[in-house]
Write a protein that holds these residues in place. Structure first.
Motif, PDB file in Angstrom:
ATOM      1  N   CYS A  99     -47.167   1.734  24.932  1.00  0.00           N
ATOM      2  CA  CYS A  99     -47.436   1.096  23.638  1.00  0.00           C
ATOM      3  C   CYS A  99     -47.017   2.005  22.483  1.00  0.00           C
ATOM      4  N   ALA A 134     -43.894  -2.483  20.091  1.00  0.00           N
ATOM      5  CA  ALA A 134     -43.369  -3.281  21.197  1.00  0.00           C
ATOM      6  C   ALA A 134     -44.078  -2.765  22.440  1.00  0.00           C
ATOM      7  N   ARG A 141     -38.999  -3.702  28.971  1.00  0.00           N
ATOM      8  CA  ARG A 141     -39.567  -4.346  27.788  1.00  0.00           C
ATOM      9  C   ARG A 141     -40.411  -5.567  28.152  1.00  0.00           C
ATOM     10  N   LEU A 142     -41.594  -5.677  27.525  1.00  0.00           N
ATOM     11  CA  LEU A 142     -42.473  -6.828  27.679  1.00  0.00           C
ATOM     12  C   LEU A 142     -42.476  -7.714  26.443  1.00  0.00           C
ATOM     13  N   THR A 143     -42.279  -7.116  25.266  1.00  0.00           N
ATOM     14  CA  THR A 143     -42.271  -7.883  24.016  1.00  0.00           C
ATOM     15  C   THR A 143     -41.104  -7.413  23.145  1.00  0.00           C
ATOM     16  N   GLU A 144     -40.774  -8.220  22.183  1.00  0.00           N
ATOM     17  CA  GLU A 144     -39.794  -7.820  21.175  1.00  0.00           C
ATOM     18  C   GLU A 144     -40.457  -6.856  20.188  1.00  0.00           C
ATOM     19  N   ARG A 181     -41.964  -5.794  16.773  1.00  0.00           N
ATOM     20  CA  ARG A 181     -42.639  -6.621  15.772  1.00  0.00           C
ATOM     21  C   ARG A 181     -43.509  -5.761  14.875  1.00  0.00           C
ATOM     22  N   GLU A 193     -54.302  -8.905  22.217  1.00  0.00           N
ATOM     23  CA  GLU A 193     -53.245  -9.204  23.180  1.00  0.00           C
ATOM     24  C   GLU A 193     -53.403  -8.400  24.471  1.00  0.00           C
TER      25      GLU A 193
END
Length: 232
Positions: free
Chosen positions: A113, A126, A137-140, A142, A152
């Motif tokens: 993280c 991200a 990668r799990l998320t873009e 942001r 989350e």
């Protein structure tokens, strides 16, 4: 491939020389001095000390954001100038993806993280997970409120490894939600040019003209300008 990596997205400034994933040299400082003052001398000294001629470089990799608007512009401008002068390609990488490279040694499945303080009660973030010694990668990328990030992650059931200058904000929010987490040690917590080089290995080099900053949101000056226009 011999890559020169550049990292100027936050307080730390660094340059690294990397061949096929192997770190040959790195110059780093986190003193708060202006990157426009420190970056080029850092690069010149590193290349000189390693007896590496500039024309031996195959590409230049740079953190293109998110992060400090001024810092990102300095890094990208320097990378473009060097690429055009040497007629070599550039590789732009996410600051957050480059940061996640320091977590390659963590146990399989750990959530990585990166958390950069974006001000205005937000973090640049991200999420990644470690698979076969590589951050996936799990998320873009942001800009997200710390509370929303904690929400989350609250149901993941996995340990979270935090790094970046937003670590304290992130840790507090996660612990309040009961999320198991740990903060990276000082020597692994900050952005490095070596991380940029590692992240660049999976990217396709392109012309320096395609290298653009990624801010994720408007600068304060732009927000104020839009506000004045709306009022008018």
């Amino acid at each position: 491939m011999l890559i020169l990596g550049i990292e100027t997205s936050a307080r730390a400034c660094s340059a690294a020389l990397c061949r096929d994933g192997e770190l040959l040299a790195q110059s780093y400082e986190r003193t708060g001095l202006t990157h426009s003052r420190t970056l080029l001398p850092m690069i010149e000294n590193m290349l000189s000390n390693t007896e590496t001629p500039k024309n031996a470089l195959d590409a230049i990799a740079v953190a293109q954001g998110p992060g400090s608007f001024t810092g990102i512009r300095i890094g990208i401008s320097t990378a473009k100038g060097l690429c055009w002068g040497l007629d070599i390609p550039a590789v732009g990488v996410s600051t957050l993806e480059a940061m996640a490279q320091s977590a390659r040694f963590l146990p399989e499945g750990t959530i990585v993280c990166p958390a950069m303080d974006a001000r205005r009660s937000q973090l640049y973030n991200a999420l990644f997970t470690v698979q076969n010694g590589v951050p996936v990668r799990l998320t873009e990328d942001r800009a997200i409120a710390a509370g929303a990030l904690a929400e989350e992650l609250s149901g993941s059931g996995k340990s979270v490894w935090i790094l970046g200058d937003g670590w304290a904000i992130c840790e507090k929010a996660l612990k309040e939600r009961g999320v198991e987490c740990a903060v990276a040690p000082e020597e692994l917590r900050w952005q490095t040019a070596f991380g940029v080089c590692l992240a660049a290995q999976s990217k396709t080099p392109a012309g320096a003209e395609d290298l653009l900053p990624v801010y994720l949101r408007l600068s304060q000056a732009e927000r104020e300008r839009q506000s004045r226009m709306s009022e008018a």
